[in-house]
Design a protein around this motif. Sequence first.
Motif, mmCIF file in Angstrom:
data_model
loop_
_atom_site.group_PDB
_atom_site.id
_atom_site.type_symbol
_atom_site.label_atom_id
_atom_site.label_comp_id
_atom_site.label_asym_id
_atom_site.label_seq_id
_atom_site.Cartn_x
_atom_site.Cartn_y
_atom_site.Cartn_z
ATOM 1 N N GLN A 100 0.825 -1.218 0.000
ATOM 2 C CA GLN A 100 0.000 0.000 0.000
ATOM 3 C C GLN A 100 0.850 1.254 0.000
ATOM 4 O O GLN A 100 0.557 2.224 -0.711
ATOM 5 C CB GLN A 100 -0.919 -0.004 1.222
ATOM 6 N N MET A 101 1.912 1.247 0.794
ATOM 7 C CA MET A 101 2.760 2.445 0.903
ATOM 8 C C MET A 101 3.716 2.565 -0.270
ATOM 9 O O MET A 101 3.998 3.665 -0.747
ATOM 10 C CB MET A 101 3.540 2.398 2.218
ATOM 11 N N GLY A 102 4.203 1.429 -0.772
ATOM 12 C CA GLY A 102 5.213 1.465 -1.821
ATOM 13 C C GLY A 102 4.656 1.445 -3.226
ATOM 14 O O GLY A 102 5.397 1.611 -4.189
ATOM 15 N N GLY A 103 3.373 1.225 -3.365
ATOM 16 C CA GLY A 103 2.775 1.144 -4.693
ATOM 17 C C GLY A 103 2.992 -0.220 -5.311
ATOM 18 O O GLY A 103 3.316 -1.196 -4.620
ATOM 19 N N ASN A 104 2.842 -0.297 -6.612
ATOM 20 C CA ASN A 104 2.974 -1.564 -7.313
ATOM 21 C C ASN A 104 4.344 -2.190 -7.059
ATOM 22 O O ASN A 104 5.368 -1.503 -7.026
ATOM 23 C CB ASN A 104 2.779 -1.375 -8.817
ATOM 24 N N ILE A 105 4.341 -3.511 -6.902
ATOM 25 C CA ILE A 105 5.572 -4.231 -6.613
ATOM 26 C C ILE A 105 5.530 -5.571 -7.324
ATOM 27 O O ILE A 105 4.455 -6.159 -7.489
ATOM 28 C CB ILE A 105 5.750 -4.407 -5.081
ATOM 29 N N GLU A 106 6.667 -6.037 -7.789
ATOM 30 C CA GLU A 106 6.714 -7.320 -8.473
ATOM 31 C C GLU A 106 6.820 -8.461 -7.471
ATOM 32 O O GLU A 106 7.418 -8.311 -6.398
ATOM 33 C CB GLU A 106 7.894 -7.372 -9.453
ATOM 34 N N PHE A 107 6.241 -9.583 -7.833
ATOM 35 C CA PHE A 107 6.273 -10.780 -6.987
ATOM 36 C C PHE A 107 7.711 -11.115 -6.592
ATOM 37 O O PHE A 107 7.992 -11.472 -5.444
ATOM 38 C CB PHE A 107 5.637 -11.941 -7.758
ATOM 39 N N GLY A 108 8.642 -10.987 -7.549
ATOM 40 C CA GLY A 108 10.034 -11.314 -7.288
ATOM 41 C C GLY A 108 10.758 -10.331 -6.393
ATOM 42 O O GLY A 108 11.871 -10.612 -5.933
#
Length: 230
Positions: A177-185
């Motif tokens: 939520q705080m960091g925005g979009n993130i990759e599974f890896g």
Amino acid sequence: MPTPSDFRAIDTPAHHRSVVAESLVPCQVPTPKKLRVATDCYEQHFVKFPFVATLHSYSEYLYAGLLEGDPKVGSFVPQPFRLRVGRRKYIPDFYVVSGQHRIVIELKARGEFDRALRVPLEAFFDFYGMKFSIISNDTALTREREALTWLDITRRLASAGDIDTGALEYKLYDQIQMGGNIEFGDIIDEGDRAGSYTKEIALLRLLHRGKLQADLTTPLQYDTVLRSCT
């Protein structure tokens, strides 16, 4: 073997037939060995149906995967009721609890279903507070890749029922939520998959509950982007 006294009957006002049910408590009707051999059967342990489900076609198998991936669906039961419509035996494909709704589902090619069965069944289930719905096989088949991804996720979750990820789920959800979009890896270490296993299960549970979302029309990969649902 049920006797006639085990069934409850209701004369459906919309049709001159009787629908009778052995029970209206949804419980998977066992699949006879003869039917297992005659049909394209699939078996899998699910989360929203926490037992081994027997699905009688590839379309049913895919549809069960889509039910697992729908956060509005709380639970489902395959082959939930043993019924008779007139002299014809009938077992629907699914019973689904979606929000406040209880839905009895029949999957059919092109969504075509014998009106002589459909009309009394609609009236019968409506009387007992359920909706009877006919769904085309294409609903599942056109979303095959997404369904297969959810079936894979469900297998992983079903095998991890004893792993507590509650606190970790909160932490990862706040991080995304705080960091925005993130990759599974970015969260799962490809070089230490075993060491990242608890994090992986936590992420899959967040996806399964609809707290996170991702494009699952392709297999879940390390570059799959995760984002919070707003």
